[in-house]
Motif scaffolding. Structure first.
Motif, mmCIF file in Angstrom:
data_model
loop_
_atom_site.group_PDB
_atom_site.id
_atom_site.type_symbol
_atom_site.label_atom_id
_atom_site.label_comp_id
_atom_site.label_asym_id
_atom_site.label_seq_id
_atom_site.Cartn_x
_atom_site.Cartn_y
_atom_site.Cartn_z
ATOM 1 N N ASP A 52 0.849 -1.195 0.000
ATOM 2 C CA ASP A 52 0.000 0.000 0.000
ATOM 3 C C ASP A 52 0.884 1.244 0.000
ATOM 4 O O ASP A 52 1.884 1.324 0.728
ATOM 5 C CB ASP A 52 -0.893 0.023 1.247
ATOM 6 C CG ASP A 52 -1.963 -1.049 1.223
ATOM 7 O OD1 ASP A 52 -2.293 -1.536 0.127
ATOM 8 O OD2 ASP A 52 -2.461 -1.400 2.310
ATOM 9 N N ARG A 70 -6.352 2.545 5.542
ATOM 10 C CA ARG A 70 -6.595 1.092 5.592
ATOM 11 C C ARG A 70 -7.894 0.764 6.331
ATOM 12 O O ARG A 70 -8.504 -0.274 6.061
ATOM 13 C CB ARG A 70 -5.411 0.379 6.251
ATOM 14 C CG ARG A 70 -4.155 0.388 5.388
ATOM 15 C CD ARG A 70 -3.097 -0.571 5.938
ATOM 16 N NE ARG A 70 -1.891 -0.507 5.134
ATOM 17 C CZ ARG A 70 -0.798 0.179 5.467
ATOM 18 N NH1 ARG A 70 -0.777 0.882 6.610
ATOM 19 N NH2 ARG A 70 0.258 0.177 4.687
ATOM 20 N N GLY A 85 -1.846 -5.030 -2.888
ATOM 21 C CA GLY A 85 -1.631 -3.699 -2.361
ATOM 22 C C GLY A 85 -2.314 -2.646 -3.210
ATOM 23 O O GLY A 85 -2.783 -2.906 -4.331
ATOM 24 N N MET A 86 -2.340 -1.422 -2.672
ATOM 25 C CA MET A 86 -3.085 -0.330 -3.294
ATOM 26 C C MET A 86 -2.198 0.896 -3.415
ATOM 27 O O MET A 86 -1.400 1.206 -2.530
ATOM 28 C CB MET A 86 -4.310 -0.037 -2.414
ATOM 29 C CG MET A 86 -5.119 1.192 -2.757
ATOM 30 S SD MET A 86 -4.589 2.762 -1.989
ATOM 31 C CE MET A 86 -4.254 2.327 -0.317
#
Length: 319
Positions: A52, A70, A85-86
């Motif tokens: 992330d 999150r 993930g982002m």
């Protein structure tokens, strides 16, 4: 697995103050706000990354920011069965962290963009539940316009719903910008130490329906009066908590006194202040130029806002 969204910040009318559940960000009582256009947050989210990563206004998100991001993203990922993930990039077109509701628009845009990137088909009311976990006011920025956030009994029913209002409502919002760092999270934690908080819990239920009725009828003056009283109550609690948080600045008081002076002269205008020093002035559209001149005559910069719509998916990506 990439999508973008935009959302408007909010002005609290009957504001929320304090959380009975900090993890889920569940409030003690309902609240009502209005989205302030044209100010907006534009956010792009993409999944499929190893980790992330997020930037806000071109600055890498802090550890606390990532925790709150999150809080929104993880439940959405779980709903979609996604584990990657982002990456998030978010930009505000207005000053943040000075009481203009940037966290509301930021987490609303994040929620709508992330849900779209994950292919989730959720209503705005359902999305408001996820946005709430990042910032309580974000729930109302998702549904847009005038919205009521219901405290509910738990995670599932603490959601926001738009309150219908006349399309020709004669409301203009002038923002008197008073730069001063705000401490919203600390203020929410401090409420229980104020001797006046119990009185607020008794008062708010008596005015929520009055404010909603005023919105439905388009009664700008009643909305303004109720929001002004609510402002004084909220800041009275903030000032009398254990940390004695005085968030106003000398310019804030100057604006308040100028608004009261104009009202004595027959100009129907009302002040409203969220958790910060910046002042909203709710008024009739025909009086905005006069009010702007009086406030800028104090040496204070202003912006004019109108009622903004709900959070929405955008075609343009930031990366």
């Amino acid at each position: 697995m990439k999508a973008s969204a935009a959302a408007h910040p909010i002005q609290g009318l009957i504001k929320y103050h304090g959380l009975r559940d900090e993890g889920l960000r569940l409030p003690f009582h309902d609240s009502i706000s209005v989205c302030t256009a044209p100010m907006h947050t534009h956010t792009t989210v993409e999944f499929g990354h190893e980790h992330d990563h997020a930037t806000i206004d071109r600055v890498q998100a802090s550890e606390r920011d990532m925790e709150r991001i999150r809080d929104v993203i993880d439940p959405l990922r779980e709903e979609a069965g996604e584990r990657s993930g982002m990456r998030m990039v978010s930009l505000n077109d207005f000053p943040s962290n000075i009481g203009l509701g940037a966290s509301a628009s930021g987490f609303a845009a994040l929620t709508v963009a992330a849900a779209a990137a994950l292919g989730l088909e959720l209503s705005l009311e359902e999305l408001s539940r996820y946005a709430r976990r990042g910032a309580g006011s974000a729930s109302r920025a998702v549904t847009g316009g005038f919205s009521r956030w219901y405290a509910g009994t738990g995670d599932r029913d603490s959601i926001s719903k738009e309150v219908p209002h006349p399309g020709d409502m004669d409301l203009a919002m002038l923002v008197a910008l008073v730069p001063a760092h705000k401490f919203t999270e600390l203020a929410h934690k401090d409420v229980l130490s104020s001797p006046f908080f119990k009185a607020r819990l008794e008062y708010v239920p008596t005015v929520l329906d009055r404010m909603e009725d005023a919105v439905r009828r388009g009664d700008v003056d009643e909305m303004g009066r109720l929001a002004e009283t609510d402002t004084l109550l909220l800041h009275g609690i903030t000032m009398t908590g254990a940390d004695e948080m005085v968030l106003w600045r000398p310019e804030t008081v100057k604006v308040i006194l100028e608004v009261k002076a104009m009202r004595q002269e027959g100009v129907r205008c009302y002040f409203s202040i969220d958790t910060g020093a910046t002042v909203y002035i709710n008024a009739h559209a025909a009086d905005v130029d006069l009010i702007r001149g009086r406030i800028e005559g104090l040496g204070i910069r202003t912006m004019t806002c109108s009622v903004g719509g709900p959070a929405r998916v955008e075609a343009q990506h930031l990366f």
